[in-house]
Design an enzyme around this catalytic site. Sequence first.
Site, short mmCIF file in Angstrom:
data_model
loop_
_atom_site.label_atom_id
_atom_site.label_comp_id
_atom_site.label_asym_id
_atom_site.label_seq_id
_atom_site.Cartn_x
_atom_site.Cartn_y
_atom_site.Cartn_z
N LEU A 38 0.83 -1.21 0.00
CA LEU A 38 0.00 0.00 0.00
C LEU A 38 0.86 1.26 0.00
O LEU A 38 0.60 2.21 -0.75
CB LEU A 38 -0.94 -0.01 1.22
CG LEU A 38 -1.86 1.19 1.33
CD1 LEU A 38 -2.78 1.32 0.10
CD2 LEU A 38 -2.72 1.11 2.60
N THR A 43 1.77 -8.79 8.30
CA THR A 43 0.74 -9.24 7.34
C THR A 43 0.87 -10.71 6.95
O THR A 43 0.14 -11.17 6.08
CB THR A 43 0.79 -8.37 6.05
OG1 THR A 43 2.12 -8.40 5.53
CG2 THR A 43 0.38 -6.94 6.33
N TYR A 90 -3.68 -13.45 13.38
CA TYR A 90 -3.56 -12.20 12.61
C TYR A 90 -4.82 -11.35 12.81
O TYR A 90 -4.73 -10.16 13.14
CB TYR A 90 -3.35 -12.52 11.12
CG TYR A 90 -3.50 -11.33 10.20
CD1 TYR A 90 -2.50 -10.36 10.12
CD2 TYR A 90 -4.63 -11.17 9.39
CE1 TYR A 90 -2.63 -9.26 9.27
CE2 TYR A 90 -4.77 -10.08 8.54
CZ TYR A 90 -3.76 -9.12 8.49
OH TYR A 90 -3.90 -8.04 7.65
#
Length: 288
Positions: free
Chosen positions: A13, A63, A127
């Site tokens: 991103l 991530t 996560y």
Amino acid sequence: MSQVLVTGAKGQLGREIKKLRNLFSQVYTFTDIKELDLTDVDAIERRLNSHPVDYIINCAAYTNVDGAESDPEGAMLLNRDIVINLARVLEKFPGTRLIHISTDYIFPGKLHRPIREDDTPDPLSIYGRTKLEGEKILHDHPRALIFRTSWLYSIFGRNFVKSMINRLDKKEELSVVYDQVGSPTYAEDLAKAIMKIISDLELGEKSFVPGIFNFSNEGVCSWYDLAIEVCRQISCGGSIQPVETSAYPLPAKRPPYSVLNKSKIKEVYGVEVPYWRDSLVRCIKDLV
Ligand SMILES: NC(=O)c1ccc[n+]([C@@H]2O[C@H](COP(=O)([O-])OP(=O)(O)OC[C@H]3O[C@@H](n4cnc5c(N)ncnc54)[C@H](OP(=O)(O)O)[C@@H]3O)[C@@H](O)[C@H]2O)c1
């Protein structure tokens, strides 16, 4: 002119935001762990003292969804503790707003309609749990925006779309799950949405509304559908078999259904959301 700091800027991103920065008049600066380690609260404070900003866009995160299952402390450090640090620093800088990114994986995926911002989370994975903990720190913060997104891919970094292209190029025979359904998000579209909101706020075309906002591409597909579409768009010669999740066991459980409802971001910030196949065409054009 608004000053914007992008942290964790070497990820998917962050690099998409960097790619688009010249389309906007705001001044963007970019740091990743080497320049600004967000686990160090004093370092964040020093940075904001020397370079005051109007917005921080926090793209830093843990991530690795499967990796988090055997490294919960590492995931908590990046997905919760960094947010605690950012929230603490915000208190000292009342002119700074924080934009943070979260995930559809905070949901169990049992609803049979697109998930709204106020639906109840119940993560299936470490996560997801750590990302939810991060969100909670900012839930009622008057200067924080949380964008929940899903199935992020980009021309940068490692992601499903690039992995499919690679493997299909090698004519590998692939098996891809068809019983996990969601919406892919081209990180360029998310980057553009965030940057346009900041620009509209500066121009006074929109008023700041804090809180949680869903953003993914429009439309619904399974990972299998996405793989097939990648294959179609690159005219691949490989073959892809649909399989059930149970045939492809991974350390972390994923939600079977995680389509995000985008009504709120469209209404409040007037964001336009491209259809996932159209976005995939744009990404693949830049990749191959
Ligand atoms: N990827 C997806 O499918 C997906 C789906 C839904 C939501 N999201 C969310 O979207 C956001 C952006 O994801 P992404 O895929 O762009 O992430 P990404 O590619 O993994 O990038 C994260 C960046 O943060 C950096 N970082 C790690 N620890 C840091 C620290 N202590 N201080 C500063 N930077 C640090 C990483 O550096 P290193 O690489 O050196 O560790 C990396 O450059 C995340 O919040 C993620 O949870 C992602």
